[in-house]
Design an enzyme around this catalytic site. Structure first.
Site, PDB file in Angstrom:
ATOM      1  N   GLY A  53       0.830  -1.199   0.000  1.00 18.63           N
ATOM      2  CA  GLY A  53       0.000   0.000   0.000  1.00 18.63           C
ATOM      3  C   GLY A  53       0.862   1.244   0.000  1.00 18.63           C
ATOM      4  CB  CYS A  54       0.149   4.701   1.128  1.00 16.15           C
ATOM      5  SG  CYS A  54       0.918   6.331   1.194  1.00 16.15           S
ATOM      6  CG  PHE A  55       5.861   4.831  -0.688  1.00 15.26           C
ATOM      7  CD1 PHE A  55       5.309   6.057  -0.348  1.00 15.26           C
ATOM      8  CD2 PHE A  55       6.424   4.714  -1.958  1.00 15.26           C
ATOM      9  CE1 PHE A  55       5.318   7.133  -1.218  1.00 15.26           C
ATOM     10  CE2 PHE A  55       6.432   5.774  -2.851  1.00 15.26           C
ATOM     11  CZ  PHE A  55       5.876   6.993  -2.474  1.00 15.26           C
TER      12      PHE A  55
END
Length: 226
Positions: A53-55
């Protein structure tokens, strides 16, 4: 200089919008089992890549793990030419937002990193999305950097599927290691620099809290900066 500052501000605004999405229920925390197949990686620092997902959150969690020496946000799976946030966030590349983790296996092994990843970082049942973020760039994937990591990753995924801790099938992929391209500087150490950011407070700070609660012996209060 003014134009450059304006462009940077606009890019950050795009990143924030893409990483916020609609209000959804909090991601489920699952205490994954210890791996039956223990990693045997020898001495010296090792690296592994995780897409979950969003890093921002992936990097944030691993940066609080003892034995992790560095966690870099970046892009994996596509070409160097397309490795920019503006292009990757369009969803038309083969890239996934990912984090390259450098760690000392004498302190934290690869199989232990996998356990943390599946417990508090990612929901392995979500296909091409994670939390409020949608698109193939938010897929969850393991990118082993050695034959040993690959064997451990396959064994652990099989173990998790047998354990049936989630209501839906596990869709996490094991991807062949390709070029990893660090993300723009404003994405690095994002949680550390922006602890009050709405997305961090809503989605990522709870993951770090879960790490501390579930794995206190692996938790480091200090943040491993890049």
């Amino acid at each position: 200089m003014r134009r450059a500052a304006s462009l940077l501000a606009a890019t950050i605004a795009i990143a924030t919008a893409a990483c916020q999405g609609p209000a959804l229920a909090a991601e489920k925390v699952v205490e994954a089992p210890a791996a039956k197949r223990v990693a045997k990686e020898g001495k010296g620092l090792k690296t592994a890549v995780f897409a979950g997902g969003c890093f921002w959150g992936v990097e944030g969690v691993f940066s609080h793990v003892k034995g992790v020496k560095g966690a870099v946000s970046g892009y994996h799976g596509g070409t160097e030419r397309s490795a920019s946030y503006e292009v990757v966030s369009s969803g038309v590349t083969d890239h996934a937002e990912a984090v390259k983790v450098t760690y000392d296996p004498a302190v934290i092994r690869y199989d232990q990193l996998l356990r943390i990843f599946f417990s508090v970082v990612t929901d392995p049942t979500q296909l091409n999305r994670q939390g409020p973020d949608t698109g193939s760039q938010y897929r969850n994937a393991l990118v082993p950097m050695s034959a040993e990591q690959n064997a451990v990753a396959k064994a652990y995924l099989a173990q998790l599927r047998t354990a049936k801790l989630w209501d839906k099938p596990i869709v996490t992929r094991i991807e062949r290691a390709q070029g990893f391209y660090p993300a723009e500087s404003y994405h690095q150490d994002f949680m550390l620099k922006n602890p009050r950011h709405g997305y961090i407070v809503r989605w990522d700070a709870p993951k770090v809290a879960a790490l501390k609660r579930l794995y206190p012996s692996a938790y480091s209060e200090s943040f491993q900066r890049n």
